[in-house]
Motif scaffolding. Structure first.
Motif: not given
Length: 135
Positions: A83-98
């Protein structure tokens, strides 16, 4: 006799954007995309079930979180190995982290958990399964 979980239906304001998010970023696979009476329909395979996505011709408003006092679907959950790697990748893609990754409240079922919002505001939970859990 139950064969398994098949799919859950959701509405999208923009099919291209939804497919890019769920398939391009989260790893689902596009199985079917076609026009329907009111717009467009797609099925996205998540490995243990699918998302049936309908995009009306006129678009759709942003998702409304269901209050705890109302019945309804609260979020969609997808399992990952990290999950930590997924969130890092999604944050770099500009996805809203809730909600940033954290240890889960139910360690019998889930080891790590985080939440993001899809392009329409739908809450998506990303989890790592507990090691002792069988599928």
């Amino acid at each position: 006799m139950l064969l398994g979980f098949e799919h859950i239906g959701m509405t999208s304001g923009d099919m291209d954007r939804t497919i890019a998010f769920y398939c391009g970023l989260l790893g689902l696979h596009l199985v079917l995309r076609k026009p329907n009476e009111g717009g467009e329909l797609a099925f996205l395979d998540a490995g243990g079930g699918m998302l049936e996505v309908v995009a009306p011709k006129g678009g759709a408003g942003r998702f409304r979180d269901v209050p705890m006092s109302e019945a309804g679907m609260r979020h969609l959950t997808l399992a990952y190995d990290n999950v930590d790697e997924m969130i890092e990748m999604l944050a770099q893609a500009g996805v809203e982290i809730a909600e940033a990754p954290r240890d889960a409240y139910n360690p019998e079922m889930i080891r790590r958990v985080a939440f993001v919002r899809d392009p329409d505001g739908v809450l998506v939970e990303l989890i790592e399964r507990a090691p002792q859990r069988v599928a």
